[in-house]
Design a protein around this motif. Structure first.
Motif, PDB file in Angstrom:
ATOM      1  N   VAL A  70       0.843  -1.199   0.000  1.00 30.86           N
ATOM      2  CA  VAL A  70       0.000   0.000   0.000  1.00 30.86           C
ATOM      3  C   VAL A  70       0.879   1.251   0.000  1.00 30.86           C
ATOM      4  N   THR A  71       1.963   1.214   0.770  1.00 33.61           N
ATOM      5  CA  THR A  71       2.904   2.335   0.800  1.00 33.61           C
ATOM      6  C   THR A  71       3.434   2.633  -0.597  1.00 33.61           C
ATOM      7  N   GLY A  72       3.821   1.567  -1.304  1.00 36.65           N
ATOM      8  CA  GLY A  72       4.332   1.743  -2.665  1.00 36.65           C
ATOM      9  C   GLY A  72       3.301   2.363  -3.592  1.00 36.65           C
ATOM     10  N   PHE A  73       2.053   1.883  -3.500  1.00 33.27           N
ATOM     11  CA  PHE A  73       0.980   2.452  -4.315  1.00 33.27           C
ATOM     12  C   PHE A  73       0.839   3.956  -4.051  1.00 33.27           C
ATOM     13  N   CYS A  74       0.843   4.322  -2.783  1.00 31.49           N
ATOM     14  CA  CYS A  74       0.663   5.730  -2.409  1.00 31.49           C
ATOM     15  C   CYS A  74       1.797   6.599  -2.930  1.00 31.49           C
ATOM     16  N   PHE A  75       3.038   6.129  -2.769  1.00 33.23           N
ATOM     17  CA  PHE A  75       4.166   6.942  -3.206  1.00 33.23           C
ATOM     18  C   PHE A  75       4.254   7.031  -4.728  1.00 33.23           C
ATOM     19  N   VAL A  76       3.847   5.971  -5.420  1.00 30.82           N
ATOM     20  CA  VAL A  76       3.759   6.063  -6.880  1.00 30.82           C
ATOM     21  C   VAL A  76       2.655   7.039  -7.264  1.00 30.82           C
ATOM     22  N   GLY A  77       1.578   7.073  -6.455  1.00 32.31           N
ATOM     23  CA  GLY A  77       0.523   8.048  -6.689  1.00 32.31           C
ATOM     24  C   GLY A  77       1.040   9.473  -6.558  1.00 32.31           C
ATOM     25  N   VAL A  78       1.878   9.707  -5.545  1.00 36.69           N
ATOM     26  CA  VAL A  78       2.508  11.021  -5.374  1.00 36.69           C
ATOM     27  C   VAL A  78       3.304  11.380  -6.628  1.00 36.69           C
ATOM     28  N   THR A  79       4.101  10.419  -7.094  1.00 39.45           N
ATOM     29  CA  THR A  79       4.932  10.645  -8.272  1.00 39.45           C
ATOM     30  C   THR A  79       4.076  10.964  -9.492  1.00 39.45           C
ATOM     31  N   ALA A  80       2.975  10.218  -9.659  1.00 44.60           N
ATOM     32  CA  ALA A  80       2.096  10.427 -10.817  1.00 44.60           C
ATOM     33  C   ALA A  80       1.476  11.813 -10.802  1.00 44.60           C
ATOM     34  N   VAL A  81       1.042  12.260  -9.637  1.00 48.80           N
ATOM     35  CA  VAL A  81       0.421  13.583  -9.537  1.00 48.80           C
ATOM     36  C   VAL A  81       1.424  14.683  -9.860  1.00 48.80           C
ATOM     37  N   VAL A  82       2.629  14.563  -9.302  1.00 45.73           N
ATOM     38  CA  VAL A  82       3.664  15.570  -9.576  1.00 45.73           C
ATOM     39  C   VAL A  82       4.003  15.580 -11.062  1.00 45.73           C
ATOM     40  N   LYS A  83       4.069  14.406 -11.664  1.00 43.05           N
ATOM     41  CA  LYS A  83       4.335  14.304 -13.101  1.00 43.05           C
ATOM     42  C   LYS A  83       3.204  14.945 -13.898  1.00 43.05           C
ATOM     43  N   HIS A  84       1.970  14.749 -13.445  1.00 43.31           N
ATOM     44  CA  HIS A  84       0.806  15.311 -14.129  1.00 43.31           C
ATOM     45  C   HIS A  84       0.814  16.839 -14.069  1.00 43.31           C
ATOM     46  N   VAL A  85       1.140  17.389 -12.911  1.00 46.65           N
ATOM     47  CA  VAL A  85       1.219  18.852 -12.782  1.00 46.65           C
ATOM     48  C   VAL A  85       2.352  19.385 -13.650  1.00 46.65           C
ATOM     49  N   GLY A  86       3.474  18.655 -13.661  1.00 46.66           N
ATOM     50  CA  GLY A  86       4.572  18.952 -14.568  1.00 46.66           C
ATOM     51  C   GLY A  86       5.082  20.365 -14.489  1.00 46.66           C
ATOM     52  N   ASP A  87       5.175  21.010 -15.660  1.00 45.46           N
ATOM     53  CA  ASP A  87       5.731  22.355 -15.750  1.00 45.46           C
ATOM     54  C   ASP A  87       4.694  23.449 -15.540  1.00 45.46           C
ATOM     55  N   ASP A  88       3.475  23.095 -15.150  1.00 46.35           N
ATOM     56  CA  ASP A  88       2.446  24.121 -14.938  1.00 46.35           C
ATOM     57  C   ASP A  88       2.901  25.130 -13.887  1.00 46.35           C
ATOM     58  N   LEU A  89       3.625  24.630 -12.877  1.00 46.83           N
ATOM     59  CA  LEU A  89       4.116  25.490 -11.803  1.00 46.83           C
ATOM     60  C   LEU A  89       5.606  25.206 -11.595  1.00 46.83           C
ATOM     61  N   PRO A  90       6.385  26.197 -11.147  1.00 47.66           N
ATOM     62  CA  PRO A  90       7.790  25.938 -10.797  1.00 47.66           C
ATOM     63  C   PRO A  90       7.874  24.877  -9.703  1.00 47.66           C
ATOM     64  N   ALA A  91       8.987  24.135  -9.695  1.00 47.48           N
ATOM     65  CA  ALA A  91       9.133  23.019  -8.751  1.00 47.48           C
ATOM     66  C   ALA A  91       8.997  23.474  -7.307  1.00 47.48           C
ATOM     67  N   ALA A  92       9.644  24.584  -6.954  1.00 48.62           N
ATOM     68  CA  ALA A  92       9.593  25.057  -5.572  1.00 48.62           C
ATOM     69  C   ALA A  92       8.170  25.444  -5.170  1.00 48.62           C
ATOM     70  N   GLN A  93       7.427  26.051  -6.090  1.00 42.66           N
ATOM     71  CA  GLN A  93       6.057  26.452  -5.785  1.00 42.66           C
ATOM     72  C   GLN A  93       5.145  25.238  -5.639  1.00 42.66           C
ATOM     73  N   SER A  94       5.304  24.253  -6.525  1.00 42.77           N
ATOM     74  CA  SER A  94       4.505  23.023  -6.421  1.00 42.77           C
ATOM     75  C   SER A  94       4.751  22.344  -5.080  1.00 42.77           C
ATOM     76  N   ALA A  95       6.019  22.259  -4.692  1.00 37.59           N
ATOM     77  CA  ALA A  95       6.360  21.616  -3.427  1.00 37.59           C
ATOM     78  C   ALA A  95       5.777  22.398  -2.250  1.00 37.59           C
ATOM     79  N   PHE A  96       5.859  23.725  -2.305  1.00 37.56           N
ATOM     80  CA  PHE A  96       5.343  24.561  -1.226  1.00 37.56           C
ATOM     81  C   PHE A  96       3.833  24.381  -1.070  1.00 37.56           C
ATOM     82  N   ILE A  97       3.096  24.441  -2.167  1.00 42.38           N
ATOM     83  CA  ILE A  97       1.643  24.282  -2.102  1.00 42.38           C
ATOM     84  C   ILE A  97       1.286  22.906  -1.561  1.00 42.38           C
ATOM     85  N   ARG A  98       2.024  21.875  -2.003  1.00 39.77           N
ATOM     86  CA  ARG A  98       1.752  20.511  -1.513  1.00 39.77           C
ATOM     87  C   ARG A  98       1.921  20.437   0.004  1.00 39.77           C
ATOM     88  N   TYR A  99       2.987  21.071   0.532  1.00 40.19           N
ATOM     89  CA  TYR A  99       3.234  20.998   1.977  1.00 40.19           C
ATOM     90  C   TYR A  99       2.256  21.860   2.757  1.00 40.19           C
TER      91      TYR A  99
END
Length: 302
Positions: free
Chosen positions: A20-49
């Motif tokens: 289940v942990t693996g599924f969740c972390f792959v889900g995190v990766t998929a979402v970040v990949k989906h957002v992609g270049d829409d937002l700068p990396a630092a901003q995406s990370a900040f909003i997520r946190y």
């Protein structure tokens, strides 16, 4: 793990929770990949946190009750800085290289932690464990293959991510002996959110509601993943649950190929398998050393 703990261990449940942990972390990766270049990396990370702080409300009372010393606050701040830099690099690498490469290189975190613990914290590094570390680094080279393919900036960013996360983990090892796990987890999220703020403000662009939604989903996946990992470690020893993380790489390969159209690279799979095998060996050796120490301790105390 004590005798009592061993009797309560349920390996099947531990492996299930790690899956289940693996599924969740792959889900995190998929979402970040989906957002992609829409937002700068630092901003995406900040909003997520920032969005993830909602899950920390129950932890406010334990953090205040801990009455942290100035030294502990400094250590938490240092750990937060390392984690902040690692998170930014991780979000950036997701926009540059494949999901499978990010996932496989992320497995190097415990390898760098082992090296750092030996070099900085002066922990013992027996020859067999050193060989396992070198084998894991070989696995990393197979993934990147310098000289045989172009080494992209995303690969370098992921190496930096692993180094920053390893540094964060070493600070956590010091703090874990002084404060509860709840405080450690809560303070990490708070310090990283604060640390990301200036980086995000420098590159800030107006986010769309869609991006905010997906980053909240990312926060949910991350929280669920850490919860499942905690349950896995409580249910069974690391030596049982560690090999199951290899499934995370399989799912990352499938996700990248089926959803994002990324090419399947067999070398990434082989390199990831080598790293996981080496990390599992290191975990097994550390578990044996702890058990041997626990057996000797009563005699020493008399």
């Amino acid at each position: 793990m004590s005798v009592t703990d061993t009797s309560r261990a349920t390996p099947t449940a531990g492996i299930a929770w790690m899956i289940v942990t693996g599924f969740c972390f792959v889900g995190v990766t998929a979402v970040v990949k989906h957002v992609g270049d829409d937002l700068p990396a630092a901003q995406s990370a900040f909003i997520r946190y920032i969005l993830g702080l909602v899950f920390l409300i129950p932890l406010i009372r334990p953090i205040l009750a801990a009455r942290l010393t100035r030294r502990q606050l400094v250590l938490f701040s240092v750990r937060g800085l390392f984690q902040t830099l690692g998170v930014i690099l991780w979000f950036y690498s997701m926009t540059q290289i494949t999901i499978a490469e990010v996932t496989a290189l992320n497995f190097l975190n415990p390898v760098f932690t082992t090296l750092g613990a030996a070099l900085i914290l002066k922990e013992e590094l027996p020859p067999r464990r050193l060989v396992a570390v070198l084998v894991a680094l070989l696995g990393g080279l197979l993934i990147i293959r310098p000289g045989f393919r172009e080494v992209e900036i995303g690969h370098i960013a992921m190496i930096g991510t692993a180094l920053m996360f390893a540094s964060s983990y070493m600070a956590m090892k010091v703090l874990a002996d002084e404060v509860s796990a709840v405080v450690v987890v809560g303070m990490l999220s708070i310090t990283v959110a604060i640390g990301l703020a200036p980086f995000a403000l420098v590159v800030w662009v107006p986010p769309g509601w869609g991006d905010i939604f997906w980053l909240f989903v990312c926060a949910c996946f991350a929280t669920a993943g850490h919860y499942a990992m905690t349950r896995a470690f409580a249910a069974a020893p690391l030596t049982v649950t560690q090999p199951a993380i290899f499934l995370q790489l399989i799912w990352a390969l499938m996700l990248g190929a089926l959803v994002f159209g990324e090419p399947v690279d067999g070398w990434v799979l082989i390199g990831g398998a080598i790293i996981v095998a080496a990390v599992s060996f290191i975990t097994w050796r550390e578990a044996r050393a702890r058990r041997a120490s626990a057996v000797r301790q009563p005699t020493t105390d008399r």
